[in-house]
Scaffold this motif. Structure first.
Motif: not given
Length: 247
Positions: A164-166, A169-171, A181-184, A205-208
């Motif tokens: 999971q990444g972000f 703008r949050y990184l 490279i991320i799944n979520k 990419i799934a979203v939380d």
């Protein structure tokens, strides 16, 4: 995309609405409530141990001072990580990574775990990965970090490990290929839009969304079509979802 009726609920640092965050009582309570996954944060100690706490410093969640990584595990064990929340939790101790995971799995052996790497060190990231491999937990873990470099390292070493990444703008370390490279990803509740969710879904990419702690926040995010919600108050959110037929 996951059906709304199967909306995943993630306990953010356990159940911090009622217990000191990132402690064994918090994790056990969240697992007993029936969350689908539990998220927690990992830091190194001076003597090379892995402990679970959110902040790099000790002041907010303990009676200690200074940086977590500057103290030994024995020194951290002397601190009170519970009284800041309520005197009923006096003398609650900081858990190691192993202790936190074992406490959760003792309640539910198939609990999904979200392990956030807070430290920037690749050596620490490798130490966490080594433990997860030895414990044979890679099938029920998602790793996450604001440090894309560490997520790239994990992707190279464990191509099937969910990451999971972000949003950029949050990184801490934005990289051009961060979304490859991320799944979520995770979007803050006050910022989420259906358009941004669609942007990530188009890239598979799934979203939380985080945090969702009450009915008002839930009403705001549900139309956006995200795949999971992360909550500090599973004791509040789970009954609401059940009442609405969403669990």
């Amino acid at each position: 995309m996951m059906s709304v009726k199967k909306l995943q609920v993630i306990g953010h640092r356990g159940l911090p609405s009622l217990y000191p965050e990132n402690t064994i009582p918090s994790f056990v309570a969240a697992a007993q409530l029936g969350v689908d996954a539990i998220e927690f944060d990992v830091h190194p100690t001076r003597d090379g141990q892995l402990v679970v706490t959110h902040d790099a410093t000790l002041e907010r969640c303990s009676n200690g001072h200074g940086r977590v990584r500057d103290m030994s595990l024995a020194e951290l064990r002397e601190l009170d990580f519970g009284s800041w929340k309520n005197s009923a939790f006096a003398d609650t101790r900081i858990p190691t990574l192993e202790e936190a995971i074992e406490a959760i799995l003792a309640v539910r052996s198939d609990m999904f775990l979200l392990v956030e790497l807070k430290d920037t060190s690749e050596d620490v990231a490798l130490q966490v990965l080594d433990y997860l491999r030895r414990r044979e937990l890679l099938s029920q873990v998602m790793a996450l970090s604001f440090h894309t470099r560490l997520m790239k390292l994990y992707r190279e070493l464990e191509p099937t490990l969910p990451l999971q990444g972000f949003p950029d703008r949050y990184l801490k370390e934005p990289l051009p290929d961060a979304y490859d490279i991320i799944n979520k990803t995770c979007i803050w509740t006050h910022e989420i839009t259906a358009e941004e969710v669609a942007f990530f879904h188009a890239r598979d990419i799934a979203v939380d969304v985080c945090p969702v702690d009450n009915a008002e926040a839930l009403d705001k995010v549900l139309p956006c079509g995200m795949d999971s919600i992360t909550t500090n108050a599973a004791n509040v959110i789970l009954p609401i979802l059940k009442q609405r037929g969403l669990r």
